[in-house]
Design a protein around this motif. Structure first.
Motif, mmCIF file in Angstrom:
data_model
loop_
_atom_site.group_PDB
_atom_site.id
_atom_site.type_symbol
_atom_site.label_atom_id
_atom_site.label_comp_id
_atom_site.label_asym_id
_atom_site.label_seq_id
_atom_site.Cartn_x
_atom_site.Cartn_y
_atom_site.Cartn_z
ATOM 1 N N ALA A 1 0.830 -1.210 0.000
ATOM 2 C CA ALA A 1 0.000 0.000 0.000
ATOM 3 C C ALA A 1 0.862 1.256 0.000
ATOM 4 O O ALA A 1 0.585 2.206 -0.744
ATOM 5 C CB ALA A 1 -0.937 -0.005 1.204
ATOM 6 N N LEU A 2 1.906 1.270 0.805
ATOM 7 C CA LEU A 2 2.796 2.435 0.834
ATOM 8 C C LEU A 2 3.489 2.648 -0.511
ATOM 9 O O LEU A 2 3.572 3.777 -1.014
ATOM 10 C CB LEU A 2 3.826 2.285 1.953
ATOM 11 C CG LEU A 2 3.295 2.415 3.375
ATOM 12 C CD1 LEU A 2 4.398 2.121 4.387
ATOM 13 C CD2 LEU A 2 2.721 3.799 3.601
ATOM 14 N N GLU B 1 1.529 6.074 -7.453
ATOM 15 C CA GLU B 1 0.342 6.581 -8.154
ATOM 16 C C GLU B 1 -0.224 7.783 -7.409
ATOM 17 O O GLU B 1 -0.631 7.675 -6.264
ATOM 18 C CB GLU B 1 -0.714 5.481 -8.246
ATOM 19 C CG GLU B 1 -1.892 5.824 -9.107
ATOM 20 C CD GLU B 1 -1.520 6.102 -10.548
ATOM 21 O OE1 GLU B 1 -1.902 7.177 -11.041
ATOM 22 O OE2 GLU B 1 -0.855 5.260 -11.167
ATOM 23 N N LYS B 2 -0.245 8.931 -8.058
ATOM 24 C CA LYS B 2 -0.682 10.176 -7.413
ATOM 25 C C LYS B 2 -2.171 10.465 -7.607
ATOM 26 O O LYS B 2 -2.771 11.178 -6.831
ATOM 27 C CB LYS B 2 0.123 11.358 -7.962
ATOM 28 C CG LYS B 2 1.622 11.208 -7.784
ATOM 29 C CD LYS B 2 2.014 11.196 -6.338
ATOM 30 C CE LYS B 2 3.533 11.092 -6.225
ATOM 31 N NZ LYS B 2 4.009 10.758 -4.940
ATOM 32 N N HIS B 3 -2.797 9.912 -8.649
ATOM 33 C CA HIS B 3 -4.199 10.207 -8.929
ATOM 34 C C HIS B 3 -5.099 9.328 -8.066
ATOM 35 O O HIS B 3 -5.022 8.112 -8.114
ATOM 36 C CB HIS B 3 -4.512 9.975 -10.411
ATOM 37 C CG HIS B 3 -3.654 10.792 -11.318
ATOM 38 N ND1 HIS B 3 -3.784 12.166 -11.429
ATOM 39 C CD2 HIS B 3 -2.649 10.434 -12.155
ATOM 40 C CE1 HIS B 3 -2.907 12.615 -12.289
ATOM 41 N NE2 HIS B 3 -2.195 11.586 -12.755
ATOM 42 N N LEU B 4 -5.968 9.942 -7.286
ATOM 43 C CA LEU B 4 -6.847 9.207 -6.387
ATOM 44 C C LEU B 4 -7.973 8.484 -7.122
ATOM 45 O O LEU B 4 -8.549 7.529 -6.598
ATOM 46 C CB LEU B 4 -7.433 10.146 -5.336
ATOM 47 C CG LEU B 4 -6.429 10.745 -4.347
ATOM 48 C CD1 LEU B 4 -7.128 11.690 -3.388
ATOM 49 C CD2 LEU B 4 -5.724 9.654 -3.575
#
Length: 146
Positions: free
Chosen positions: A16-17, A23-26
């Motif tokens: 997860a970390l 990946e920056k886009h939520l």
């Protein structure tokens, strides 16, 4: 079970970390209710929970070596199910190598069981690995006697 649980927990945290850093886009993290999510959930259920309970039950019922006979069968069965159910491409080389590795595994297991049976016939009971003498130690004892 505790070790497996902790191993899986720390693997999940690390994944997860790393995924959040990459990946920056939520919007990518939004779950979609589709076949891929169903496969992931079913794999988690069958892969860890049910499989381990069935293996423990079989081990208690038939003995510890019974489970080992089914280990190499998993790769060809999983590949076949993937081809039939999910349309994954079938590679003959992968299946051939899985069969060759399975035959080697069964040969080794067969020899181990035959050796255990021979030791049982000689002593009247099964020996533990602590009582076995390694091959090099045995050779050194024979050399020192000569």
């Amino acid at each position: 079970m505790k070790i497996t649980c902790l191993y899986t927990l720390f693997g999940t945290i690390q994944s997860a970390l790393l995924a959040l850093l990459m990946e920056k886009h939520l919007s990518v993290w939004r779950l979609k209710l589709d076949m891929e999510l169903l496969v992931i959930v079913l794999t988690a259920i069958f892969g860890s929970l049910i499989r381990s309970n069935v293996q423990i039950w079989c081990s208690r019922l038939k003995g510890p070596s019974y489970i080992l006979f089914f280990k190499p069968v998993g790769v060809p069965v999983a590949s076949t199910c993937g081809c039939v159910l999910f349309g994954v491409t079938f590679h003959y080389g992968s299946m051939l190598s899985a069969c060759i590795c399975g035959l080697g595994y069964y040969t080794t297991l067969w020899e181990q069981l035959k050796e255990d049976e021979t030791m049982k016939n000689k002593k009247g009971n099964v020996t533990t690995s602590d009582e076995r003498v390694p091959l090099l130690e045995k050779q050194q004892e024979e050399d020192s006697q000569v």
